[in-house]
Design a protein around this motif. Sequence first.
Motif, PDB file in Angstrom:
ATOM      1  N   THR A  19       0.827  -1.214   0.000  1.00 18.80           N
ATOM      2  CA  THR A  19       0.000   0.000   0.000  1.00 18.80           C
ATOM      3  C   THR A  19       0.859   1.261   0.000  1.00 18.80           C
ATOM      4  N   VAL A  20       2.117   1.150   0.411  1.00 16.05           N
ATOM      5  CA  VAL A  20       3.035   2.292   0.275  1.00 16.05           C
ATOM      6  C   VAL A  20       4.226   1.834  -0.556  1.00 16.05           C
ATOM      7  N   SER A  21       4.779   2.748  -1.380  1.00 15.77           N
ATOM      8  CA  SER A  21       5.921   2.335  -2.208  1.00 15.77           C
ATOM      9  C   SER A  21       7.228   2.744  -1.544  1.00 15.77           C
ATOM     10  N   ALA A  26       9.194  -6.920   3.507  1.00 21.39           N
ATOM     11  CA  ALA A  26       9.054  -7.195   4.937  1.00 21.39           C
ATOM     12  C   ALA A  26       8.504  -5.991   5.701  1.00 21.39           C
ATOM     13  N   GLU A  27       8.747  -4.782   5.167  1.00 17.33           N
ATOM     14  CA  GLU A  27       8.311  -3.565   5.867  1.00 17.33           C
ATOM     15  C   GLU A  27       6.921  -3.089   5.441  1.00 17.33           C
ATOM     16  N   ALA A  28       6.343  -3.751   4.395  1.00 20.51           N
ATOM     17  CA  ALA A  28       5.055  -3.274   3.865  1.00 20.51           C
ATOM     18  C   ALA A  28       3.971  -3.354   4.932  1.00 20.51           C
ATOM     19  N   PRO A  29       3.250  -2.252   5.129  1.00 22.37           N
ATOM     20  CA  PRO A  29       2.195  -2.267   6.144  1.00 22.37           C
ATOM     21  C   PRO A  29       0.955  -3.039   5.690  1.00 22.37           C
ATOM     22  N   GLY A  30       0.806  -3.208   4.382  1.00 19.79           N
ATOM     23  CA  GLY A  30      -0.352  -3.931   3.865  1.00 19.79           C
ATOM     24  C   GLY A  30      -0.211  -4.086   2.366  1.00 19.79           C
ATOM     25  N   PHE A  31      -1.092  -4.857   1.771  1.00 18.87           N
ATOM     26  CA  PHE A  31      -0.998  -5.129   0.334  1.00 18.87           C
ATOM     27  C   PHE A  31      -2.343  -4.938  -0.352  1.00 18.87           C
ATOM     28  N   ALA A  93       2.010 -13.541  -6.327  1.00 24.20           N
ATOM     29  CA  ALA A  93       3.312 -12.880  -6.310  1.00 24.20           C
ATOM     30  C   ALA A  93       3.237 -11.666  -5.401  1.00 24.20           C
ATOM     31  N   PHE A  94       4.276 -11.426  -4.648  1.00 21.43           N
ATOM     32  CA  PHE A  94       4.391 -10.200  -3.858  1.00 21.43           C
ATOM     33  C   PHE A  94       5.450  -9.360  -4.543  1.00 21.43           C
ATOM     34  N   VAL A  95       5.064  -8.176  -4.972  1.00 20.12           N
ATOM     35  CA  VAL A  95       5.939  -7.356  -5.817  1.00 20.12           C
ATOM     36  C   VAL A  95       6.085  -5.986  -5.186  1.00 20.12           C
ATOM     37  N   THR A  96       7.306  -5.537  -5.020  1.00 21.83           N
ATOM     38  CA  THR A  96       7.470  -4.180  -4.486  1.00 21.83           C
ATOM     39  C   THR A  96       8.610  -3.454  -5.183  1.00 21.83           C
ATOM     40  N   LEU A  97       8.427  -2.132  -5.249  1.00 23.24           N
ATOM     41  CA  LEU A  97       9.485  -1.276  -5.764  1.00 23.24           C
ATOM     42  C   LEU A  97      10.159  -0.691  -4.532  1.00 23.24           C
ATOM     43  N   ARG A  98      11.387  -1.135  -4.257  1.00 21.65           N
ATOM     44  CA  ARG A  98      12.078  -0.678  -3.048  1.00 21.65           C
ATOM     45  C   ARG A  98      12.594   0.748  -3.224  1.00 21.65           C
ATOM     46  N   ALA A  99      13.033   1.330  -2.115  1.00 19.36           N
ATOM     47  CA  ALA A  99      13.532   2.711  -2.155  1.00 19.36           C
ATOM     48  C   ALA A  99      14.732   2.843  -3.099  1.00 19.36           C
ATOM     49  N   ASP A 100      15.526   1.770  -3.270  1.00 20.89           N
ATOM     50  CA  ASP A 100      16.698   1.844  -4.153  1.00 20.89           C
ATOM     51  C   ASP A 100      16.303   1.675  -5.622  1.00 20.89           C
ATOM     52  N   GLY A 101      14.988   1.614  -5.910  1.00 20.55           N
ATOM     53  CA  GLY A 101      14.533   1.536  -7.296  1.00 20.55           C
ATOM     54  C   GLY A 101      14.453   0.117  -7.827  1.00 20.55           C
ATOM     55  N   GLU A 102      14.968  -0.852  -7.062  1.00 18.02           N
ATOM     56  CA  GLU A 102      14.937  -2.249  -7.517  1.00 18.02           C
ATOM     57  C   GLU A 102      13.570  -2.856  -7.249  1.00 18.02           C
ATOM     58  N   ARG A 103      13.138  -3.723  -8.177  1.00 16.05           N
ATOM     59  CA  ARG A 103      11.907  -4.463  -7.947  1.00 16.05           C
ATOM     60  C   ARG A 103      12.227  -5.716  -7.159  1.00 16.05           C
ATOM     61  N   LYS A 302      -2.122   3.014 -11.823  1.00 13.48           N
ATOM     62  CA  LYS A 302      -1.565   1.897 -11.062  1.00 13.48           C
ATOM     63  C   LYS A 302      -2.119   0.570 -11.555  1.00 13.48           C
ATOM     64  N   GLY A 303      -1.285  -0.471 -11.520  1.00 15.67           N
ATOM     65  CA  GLY A 303      -1.720  -1.807 -11.892  1.00 15.67           C
ATOM     66  C   GLY A 303      -1.696  -2.002 -13.394  1.00 15.67           C
TER      67      GLY A 303
END
Length: 320
Positions: A19-21, A26-31, A93-103, A302-303
């Motif tokens: 829910t937040v990018s 592991a740090e995601a508050p929700g999906f 799949a759990f997919v996130t764009l981390r702060a370093d720009g990596e997926r 989004k999406g």
Amino acid sequence: SDKPLIVSFGEMLIDFVPTVSGVSLAEAPGFVKAPGGAPANVAIAVTRLGGKAAFVGKLGDDEFGNMLAGILKENGVIATGISFDTGARTALAFVTLRADGEREFMFYRNPSADMLLRPEELNLELIRSAKVFHYGSISLIVEPCRSAHLQAMKVAKDAGALLSYDPNLRLPLWPSEEEAREQIMSIWDEADVVKVSDNELEFLTGSDKIDDETAMLLWRPNFKLLLVTLGEKGCNYYTKNFHGSVEAFHVDTVDTTGAGDSFVGALLCKIVDDQSVLEDEPRLREILRFANACGAITTTKKGAIPALPMTADALELVNE
Ligand code: ADP
């Protein structure tokens, strides 16, 4: 309807997006649930544009599988090629764009239903009626889905379909880079139309130059069209007789997920009506401009599936 049919073969799954990018998984508050899977996105991209598409693949006979089948039906995608597995569950799949720009990806696939599609479950009548048969690579990774994939390709080709391939490299899915490259190249020569991204061009050739010479390493004599998509730089195209590039559109990009699938869906929608465009550079360029517009629009929301455009949206951008 009697429109020519595009059959898209492979996986459909649910991406869980934080829910937040800018945070790690592991740090995601929700999906939030985002339905996806490149071959399914392509099928919906086609129907949004008014074309006729079927999806062939396997879902779990569970809440998520029923949700995905519902999304295909809502979008007018023919569902007679979908099987349901009563044992295994729908891929996640759990997919996130981390702060370093990596997926960062994490998959539930041990095994998921899509991997368990068996050759004898294929709806051969549906596959034989395809004018275009589109596929990715993920279904090549393990049996029995690999055999189903190879058989579906063969049946479609023997029945006269144009084969369209987008490798859709999602590396963590393969046991190793070598295996990914090997599996992708093992079916490379079969296709008529192939689309790779700039990253896939680098990965498959081992070259760090995105130029014509590198693209030609991937060319095969039987290809009708090779495309290299370049994100905000548009795309490069190669045929036996001509090659060139078509610029992208400038848009306010918020999420690039599904841009390539939208591009492919748009392209196939046009090709399926008249394959002679593959030999006519001005008409092909016009189609690629339309496909670039579809890809661009898909990045503005989004999406993937919610962001796939209708014809009117794409024409508005094309005619701006
Ligand atoms: P993939 O999703 O397979 O990596 P790309 O990101 O290259 O593929 O996107 C496919 C097409 O979508 C591009 O060729 C381009 O026309 C369009 N597109 C993608 N990203 C952007 C962007 N940021 N701005 C405008 N168009 C884009």
